[in-house]
Design a protein around this motif. Structure first.
Motif, PDB file in Angstrom:
ATOM      1  N   VAL A  35      32.443 -68.956  -6.758  1.00 16.68           N
ATOM      2  CA  VAL A  35      33.806 -69.349  -7.118  1.00 16.68           C
ATOM      3  C   VAL A  35      34.225 -68.486  -8.298  1.00 16.68           C
ATOM      4  N   TYR A  36      35.346 -67.768  -8.171  1.00 18.21           N
ATOM      5  CA  TYR A  36      35.759 -66.880  -9.263  1.00 18.21           C
ATOM      6  C   TYR A  36      37.273 -66.914  -9.421  1.00 18.21           C
ATOM      7  N   LEU A  37      37.737 -66.385 -10.557  1.00 24.53           N
ATOM      8  CA  LEU A  37      39.176 -66.318 -10.844  1.00 24.53           C
ATOM      9  C   LEU A  37      39.659 -64.898 -10.568  1.00 24.53           C
ATOM     10  N   GLN A  38      40.535 -64.754  -9.566  1.00 27.08           N
ATOM     11  CA  GLN A  38      41.060 -63.428  -9.208  1.00 27.08           C
ATOM     12  C   GLN A  38      41.917 -62.877 -10.346  1.00 27.08           C
ATOM     13  N   GLY A  39      41.722 -61.600 -10.689  1.00 26.33           N
ATOM     14  CA  GLY A  39      42.526 -60.958 -11.734  1.00 26.33           C
ATOM     15  C   GLY A  39      41.946 -61.102 -13.117  1.00 26.33           C
ATOM     16  N   ALA A  40      40.762 -61.743 -13.234  1.00 27.87           N
ATOM     17  CA  ALA A  40      40.164 -61.956 -14.556  1.00 27.87           C
ATOM     18  C   ALA A  40      38.871 -61.163 -14.717  1.00 27.87           C
ATOM     19  N   GLN A  41      38.644 -60.212 -13.825  1.00 25.51           N
ATOM     20  CA  GLN A  41      37.454 -59.348 -13.881  1.00 25.51           C
ATOM     21  C   GLN A  41      36.157 -60.153 -13.882  1.00 25.51           C
ATOM     22  N   ASN A  42      36.144 -61.244 -13.109  1.00 28.02           N
ATOM     23  CA  ASN A  42      34.916 -62.019 -12.945  1.00 28.02           C
ATOM     24  C   ASN A  42      33.954 -61.311 -11.994  1.00 28.02           C
TER      25      ASN A  42
END
Ligand code: ZN
Length: 163
Positions: A35-42
């Motif tokens: 699970v990651y946040l798109q646009g946050a360079q995760n």
């Protein structure tokens, strides 16, 4: 209908990462998805870029060149340090990572590349630097991030941070 993947969305994916020698470096299928946040360079930039616009239920193959993955291998990014520079209670192993400080005091990860007597060769290259990354992806879920998640730059709740 769920939104397509865009910046500021929380994305759940299953992924299998295969290197060019055919070895599987990582595989979430059958386990917990990422699970990651798109646009946050995760996640690595090349994967984040190519997932943009994808929909829940899509499966795709994504090829990420080293430069958009964990970077090109830089032989100059190696350094020899004495074992005494490490905490004495740690059993040093090749591949272990440590947090050190970069030139401007920013936190920088380094990895142990080899051990020789009382010397440790560390490298700032990620273990997968210089490698093309071949992903098989299944988009499992997409939702809009909360304001707190956007502020923090990461996901809260299941698969994310708890604080
Ligand atoms: Zn947070």
């Amino acid at each position: 209908m769920k939104p397509a993947i865009a910046d500021g969305h929380v994305v759940t994916i299953h992924y299998r990462l295969t290197l060019d020698d055919g070895s599987i470096a990582d595989d979430s299928f059958g386990g917990d998805p990422l699970v990651y946040l798109q646009g946050a360079q995760n996640i690595v930039p090349g994967l984040e870029r190519q997932l943009k616009g994808r929909q829940v239920g899509e499966t795709l193959e994504v090829t990420v060149p080293a430069a958009e993955g964990y970077g090109e291998y830089d032989p100059a990014a190696e350094q020899t340090v004495p074992k005494t520079a490490f905490p004495p209670n740690v059993d040093l192993q090749v591949g272990m990572s440590f947090q050190t400080k970069g030139r401007n005091g920013q936190p920088m990860p380094v990895w142990i590349r080899s051990l020789k007597d009382d010397q440790v060769i560390v490298t700032a290259n990620h273990p997968m630097a210089g490698q093309q990354l071949n992903f098989k992806i299944e988009v499992v879920d997409v939702r809009r991030a909360t304001n707190d998640e956007k502020k923090h730059g990461h996901v809260h709740g299941p698969g994310g941070h708890h604080h």
